[in-house]
Design a protein around this motif. Structure first.
Motif, mmCIF file in Angstrom:
data_model
loop_
_atom_site.group_PDB
_atom_site.id
_atom_site.type_symbol
_atom_site.label_atom_id
_atom_site.label_comp_id
_atom_site.label_asym_id
_atom_site.label_seq_id
_atom_site.Cartn_x
_atom_site.Cartn_y
_atom_site.Cartn_z
ATOM 1 N N ASN A 91 0.823 -1.202 -0.197
ATOM 2 C CA ASN A 91 -0.241 0.017 -0.044
ATOM 3 C C ASN A 91 0.800 1.099 -0.017
ATOM 4 O O ASN A 91 0.544 2.205 -0.498
ATOM 5 C CB ASN A 91 -1.020 -0.108 1.096
ATOM 6 N N ARG A 136 2.678 1.510 -3.928
ATOM 7 C CA ARG A 136 1.868 1.570 -5.299
ATOM 8 C C ARG A 136 1.922 3.223 -5.359
ATOM 9 O O ARG A 136 1.742 3.388 -6.573
ATOM 10 C CB ARG A 136 0.283 1.103 -4.952
ATOM 11 N N TRP A 137 2.210 3.958 -4.350
ATOM 12 C CA TRP A 137 2.183 5.387 -4.574
ATOM 13 C C TRP A 137 3.565 5.895 -4.797
ATOM 14 O O TRP A 137 3.497 7.283 -5.100
ATOM 15 C CB TRP A 137 1.608 5.982 -3.427
ATOM 16 N N TRP A 173 6.929 10.198 2.376
ATOM 17 C CA TRP A 173 6.145 8.754 2.529
ATOM 18 C C TRP A 173 6.064 8.371 3.995
ATOM 19 O O TRP A 173 6.714 8.911 4.470
ATOM 20 C CB TRP A 173 6.675 7.439 1.820
ATOM 21 N N ALA A 196 1.976 13.905 -7.580
ATOM 22 C CA ALA A 196 1.211 12.915 -6.841
ATOM 23 C C ALA A 196 0.467 12.085 -7.870
ATOM 24 O O ALA A 196 -0.150 12.696 -9.078
ATOM 25 C CB ALA A 196 0.180 13.453 -5.774
ATOM 26 N N LEU A 197 0.384 10.808 -7.747
ATOM 27 C CA LEU A 197 -0.369 10.062 -8.834
ATOM 28 C C LEU A 197 -2.024 10.879 -8.611
ATOM 29 O O LEU A 197 -2.533 11.153 -7.556
ATOM 30 C CB LEU A 197 -0.552 8.680 -8.429
ATOM 31 N N ASN A 201 -4.253 9.501 -6.178
ATOM 32 C CA ASN A 201 -4.041 9.568 -4.778
ATOM 33 C C ASN A 201 -4.528 10.602 -3.997
ATOM 34 O O ASN A 201 -3.779 11.858 -4.068
ATOM 35 C CB ASN A 201 -2.241 9.516 -4.517
ATOM 36 N N SER A 240 -2.714 12.316 -0.806
ATOM 37 C CA SER A 240 -1.399 12.822 -1.182
ATOM 38 C C SER A 240 -1.745 14.450 -1.534
ATOM 39 O O SER A 240 -1.154 15.397 -1.321
ATOM 40 C CB SER A 240 -0.601 12.150 -1.841
ATOM 41 N N CYS A 294 5.890 4.362 -11.320
ATOM 42 C CA CYS A 294 4.680 4.721 -11.636
ATOM 43 C C CYS A 294 4.620 5.236 -13.033
ATOM 44 O O CYS A 294 3.745 6.102 -13.595
ATOM 45 C CB CYS A 294 4.469 6.250 -10.538
ATOM 46 N N LYS A 318 1.258 6.257 -15.394
ATOM 47 C CA LYS A 318 0.064 6.559 -14.520
ATOM 48 C C LYS A 318 -0.129 7.927 -14.729
ATOM 49 O O LYS A 318 0.707 8.898 -14.562
ATOM 50 C CB LYS A 318 0.327 6.053 -13.234
ATOM 51 N N THR A 340 -0.658 11.519 -13.555
ATOM 52 C CA THR A 340 0.070 12.345 -12.264
ATOM 53 C C THR A 340 -0.362 13.842 -12.599
ATOM 54 O O THR A 340 -0.465 14.386 -13.272
ATOM 55 C CB THR A 340 1.542 12.145 -12.513
#
Length: 175
Positions: free
Chosen positions: A38, A41-42, A98, A132-133, A136, A139, A161, A164, A166
């Motif tokens: 978890n 993944r970010w 993080w 940040a994604l 997310n 975040s 990432c 993905k 962003t």
């Protein structure tokens, strides 16, 4: 010539946290919290699985490099995460962080991010950036609370990432 890294303090105190240089004593806790899908993944730069050797390499090489200014986030002496600035010549420092999953939702990320941004401002940075994604939300909320504004969206081109969606954020510190 001194860089912003040379001017930043090695320890920052907030209301609840101490941000300090990561040491080998933090390596077991770093490994325990970072070895979590978890969390992974970010993050673009965090390997998975993540072991004590990865944490040692982080402390010895990554955190001490000229291109990074990293802080271990401590709450009552307990390691809870990492916050810092990536330093690329000619670009504003990039805030990253993080937290271990048990510490999500307690305001620690916002508190740590605000403290590092303020330290950057106090030591000559005129802007900071982050990303940040897109999915997310946690975040993105942390970064907004820390004073960032979303500037645009794109596709991540680095690390875990890659590919993905962003969101890129910016904060002007010259005001």
């Amino acid at each position: 010539m001194t860089t912003i890294k040379d001017r930043l303090p090695t320890t920052i105190h907030t209301g609840r946290l101490v941000l300090t240089t990561p040491t080998m004593a933090h390596a077991p806790a770093i490994a325990a919290l970072a070895n979590n899908e978890n969390v992974h993944r970010w993050l673009a730069r965090l390997p998975f699985p993540y072991g004590v050797e990865d944490a040692r390499m982080f402390v010895e090489e990554f955190a001490s490099s000229d291109a990074e200014c990293c802080f271990a986030i401590l709450r009552d002496g307990e390691f809870v995460g990492v916050v810092g600035l990536s330093l690329v010549p000619g670009e504003p420092p990039e805030l990253g962080y993080w937290l271990g999953e048990p510490f999500w939702g307690l305001g620690y990320a916002t508190e740590a991010a605000q403290a590092v941004v303020e330290a950057a401002r106090a030591n000559g940075a005129t802007a900071v950036r982050s990303r940040a994604l897109a999915d997310n939300r946690g975040s993105r909320n942390v970064l907004r609370k820390a004073g960032f504004r979303e500037t645009h969206e794109g596709i991540e081109s680095k690390g875990n990432c890659t590919g993905k969606p962003t969101v890129y954020l910016h904060q002007d510190l010259s005001r």
